[in-house]
Design a protein around this motif. Structure first.
Motif, PDB file in Angstrom:
ATOM      1  N   MET A   1      39.181   1.624  27.165  1.00  0.00           N
ATOM      2  CA  MET A   1      39.480   0.073  27.894  1.00  0.00           C
ATOM      3  C   MET A   1      38.771  -0.880  26.905  1.00  0.00           C
ATOM      4  SD  MET A   1      40.282  -0.868  30.759  1.00  0.00           S
ATOM      5  CE  MET A   1      40.119  -2.030  31.856  1.00  0.00           C
ATOM      6  N   GLU A   2      37.690  -0.459  26.145  1.00  0.00           N
ATOM      7  CA  GLU A   2      37.084  -1.486  25.139  1.00  0.00           C
ATOM      8  C   GLU A   2      38.235  -2.006  24.285  1.00  0.00           C
ATOM      9  OE1 GLU A   2      33.575  -0.247  22.938  1.00  0.00           O
ATOM     10  OE2 GLU A   2      32.931   0.992  24.889  1.00  0.00           O
ATOM     11  N   ASN A   3      39.194  -0.990  23.836  1.00  0.00           N
ATOM     12  CA  ASN A   3      40.311  -1.337  22.762  1.00  0.00           C
ATOM     13  C   ASN A   3      41.009  -2.594  23.454  1.00  0.00           C
ATOM     14  OD1 ASN A   3      39.357   0.189  20.953  1.00  0.00           O
ATOM     15  ND2 ASN A   3      40.652   1.712  21.196  1.00  0.00           N
ATOM     16  N   LEU A   4      41.321  -2.522  24.787  1.00  0.00           N
ATOM     17  CA  LEU A   4      42.332  -3.377  25.571  1.00  0.00           C
ATOM     18  C   LEU A   4      41.600  -4.594  25.642  1.00  0.00           C
ATOM     19  CD1 LEU A   4      44.988  -3.640  27.171  1.00  0.00           C
ATOM     20  CD2 LEU A   4      43.204  -2.994  29.272  1.00  0.00           C
TER      21      LEU A   4
ATOM     22  N   ASP B   1      39.390  -5.843  23.649  1.00  0.00           N
ATOM     23  CA  ASP B   1      39.458  -6.184  22.222  1.00  0.00           C
ATOM     24  C   ASP B   1      40.762  -6.966  21.790  1.00  0.00           C
ATOM     25  OD1 ASP B   1      36.754  -5.451  21.863  1.00  0.00           O
ATOM     26  OD2 ASP B   1      37.443  -3.752  20.755  1.00  0.00           O
ATOM     27  N   ILE B   2      41.862  -6.236  22.214  1.00  0.00           N
ATOM     28  CA  ILE B   2      43.152  -6.922  22.074  1.00  0.00           C
ATOM     29  C   ILE B   2      43.363  -8.037  22.900  1.00  0.00           C
ATOM     30  CG2 ILE B   2      45.769  -6.242  22.155  1.00  0.00           C
ATOM     31  CD1 ILE B   2      44.947  -3.119  21.452  1.00  0.00           C
ATOM     32  N   LEU B   3      43.386  -8.117  23.949  1.00  0.00           N
ATOM     33  CA  LEU B   3      43.372  -9.203  24.802  1.00  0.00           C
ATOM     34  C   LEU B   3      42.538 -10.463  24.617  1.00  0.00           C
ATOM     35  CD1 LEU B   3      43.646  -7.655  28.521  1.00  0.00           C
ATOM     36  CD2 LEU B   3      45.515  -8.470  27.200  1.00  0.00           C
ATOM     37  N   ILE B   4      41.298  -9.954  24.086  1.00  0.00           N
ATOM     38  CA  ILE B   4      40.493 -11.275  23.481  1.00  0.00           C
ATOM     39  C   ILE B   4      41.093 -11.938  22.150  1.00  0.00           C
ATOM     40  CG2 ILE B   4      38.179 -11.873  22.473  1.00  0.00           C
ATOM     41  CD1 ILE B   4      37.280  -9.845  24.581  1.00  0.00           C
ATOM     42  N   LEU B   5      41.630 -11.117  21.398  1.00  0.00           N
ATOM     43  CA  LEU B   5      42.020 -11.545  20.262  1.00  0.00           C
ATOM     44  C   LEU B   5      43.631 -12.343  20.328  1.00  0.00           C
ATOM     45  CD1 LEU B   5      41.480  -8.645  17.354  1.00  0.00           C
ATOM     46  CD2 LEU B   5      40.525 -11.005  17.546  1.00  0.00           C
ATOM     47  N   LEU B   6      44.393 -11.813  21.349  1.00  0.00           N
ATOM     48  CA  LEU B   6      45.664 -12.525  21.773  1.00  0.00           C
ATOM     49  C   LEU B   6      45.201 -13.996  22.538  1.00  0.00           C
ATOM     50  CD1 LEU B   6      47.690  -9.630  23.156  1.00  0.00           C
ATOM     51  CD2 LEU B   6      48.100 -10.852  21.010  1.00  0.00           C
ATOM     52  N   ALA B   7      44.178 -13.793  23.174  1.00  0.00           N
ATOM     53  CA  ALA B   7      43.666 -15.279  24.008  1.00  0.00           C
ATOM     54  C   ALA B   7      43.370 -16.138  22.907  1.00  0.00           C
ATOM     55  CB  ALA B   7      42.763 -14.891  25.078  1.00  0.00           C
ATOM     56  N   ILE B   8      42.639 -15.590  21.757  1.00  0.00           N
ATOM     57  CA  ILE B   8      41.830 -16.769  20.909  1.00  0.00           C
ATOM     58  C   ILE B   8      43.137 -17.051  20.086  1.00  0.00           C
ATOM     59  CG2 ILE B   8      40.536 -16.816  18.821  1.00  0.00           C
ATOM     60  CD1 ILE B   8      38.630 -15.110  20.385  1.00  0.00           C
TER      61      ILE B   8
ATOM     62  N   ILE C   1      37.461 -17.164  27.676  1.00  0.00           N
ATOM     63  CA  ILE C   1      36.029 -16.961  28.081  1.00  0.00           C
ATOM     64  C   ILE C   1      35.894 -15.861  28.981  1.00  0.00           C
ATOM     65  CG2 ILE C   1      34.138 -18.210  29.246  1.00  0.00           C
ATOM     66  CD1 ILE C   1      35.174 -20.734  27.890  1.00  0.00           C
ATOM     67  N   ILE C   2      36.719 -15.882  30.189  1.00  0.00           N
ATOM     68  CA  ILE C   2      36.939 -14.816  31.157  1.00  0.00           C
ATOM     69  C   ILE C   2      36.963 -13.539  30.715  1.00  0.00           C
ATOM     70  CG2 ILE C   2      37.973 -13.984  33.202  1.00  0.00           C
ATOM     71  CD1 ILE C   2      38.548 -16.948  34.000  1.00  0.00           C
ATOM     72  N   LEU C   3      37.955 -13.446  29.860  1.00  0.00           N
ATOM     73  CA  LEU C   3      37.884 -12.076  28.933  1.00  0.00           C
ATOM     74  C   LEU C   3      36.827 -11.770  28.276  1.00  0.00           C
ATOM     75  CD1 LEU C   3      41.637 -12.340  27.653  1.00  0.00           C
ATOM     76  CD2 LEU C   3      40.727 -10.777  29.399  1.00  0.00           C
ATOM     77  N   LEU C   4      36.277 -12.679  27.591  1.00  0.00           N
ATOM     78  CA  LEU C   4      34.917 -12.363  26.829  1.00  0.00           C
ATOM     79  C   LEU C   4      34.083 -11.923  27.732  1.00  0.00           C
ATOM     80  CD1 LEU C   4      34.763 -15.294  24.377  1.00  0.00           C
ATOM     81  CD2 LEU C   4      34.981 -12.697  23.554  1.00  0.00           C
ATOM     82  N   VAL C   5      33.635 -12.620  28.863  1.00  0.00           N
ATOM     83  CA  VAL C   5      32.466 -12.325  29.844  1.00  0.00           C
ATOM     84  C   VAL C   5      33.053 -10.817  30.409  1.00  0.00           C
ATOM     85  CG1 VAL C   5      31.541 -12.881  31.975  1.00  0.00           C
ATOM     86  CG2 VAL C   5      31.839 -14.580  30.301  1.00  0.00           C
ATOM     87  N   ALA C   6      33.960 -10.609  30.684  1.00  0.00           N
ATOM     88  CA  ALA C   6      34.563  -9.415  31.362  1.00  0.00           C
ATOM     89  C   ALA C   6      34.417  -8.123  30.334  1.00  0.00           C
ATOM     90  CB  ALA C   6      35.957  -9.267  31.920  1.00  0.00           C
ATOM     91  N   GLY C   7      34.762  -8.470  29.241  1.00  0.00           N
ATOM     92  CA  GLY C   7      34.588  -7.423  27.984  1.00  0.00           C
ATOM     93  C   GLY C   7      33.020  -6.986  28.005  1.00  0.00           C
ATOM     94  N   MET C   8      32.148  -8.127  27.887  1.00  0.00           N
ATOM     95  CA  MET C   8      30.829  -7.910  27.714  1.00  0.00           C
ATOM     96  C   MET C   8      30.182  -7.160  28.905  1.00  0.00           C
ATOM     97  SD  MET C   8      29.256 -11.278  25.712  1.00  0.00           S
ATOM     98  CE  MET C   8      29.643 -12.712  26.891  1.00  0.00           C
TER      99      MET C   8
END
Length: 68
Positions: free
Chosen positions: A1-4, A6-13, A53-60
């Motif tokens: 799930m961490e890789n997911l 990471d990928i979603l955050i990079l796509l959003a950025i 930002i939501i993805l970053l917070v959810a990932g952390m």
């Protein structure tokens, strides 16, 4: 799930960066094109930043809950 995350955050950025560049191009071009696109692109960029930002917070949060 961490890789997911990471990928979603990079796509959003990446989406935020592309939208920002499109907005800058719109302002550079000016005229009718800028009038019809600049505000829409700014709203889209703000929405994409919120998603990022939501993805970053959810990932952390996910990493703290799962020992990452």
């Amino acid at each position: 799930m961490e890789n997911l995350f990471d990928i979603l955050i990079l796509l959003a950025i990446g989406a935020v960066a592309v939208t920002l560049l499109m907005g800058i191009y719109s302002l550079y071009r000016g005229g009718d094109f800028a009038r019809s696109h600049s505000n829409k692109l700014m709203r889209l960029r703000v929405a994409l930043q919120a998603v990022a930002i939501i993805l970053l917070v959810a990932g952390m949060w996910w990493k703290t809950q799962n020992g990452g």
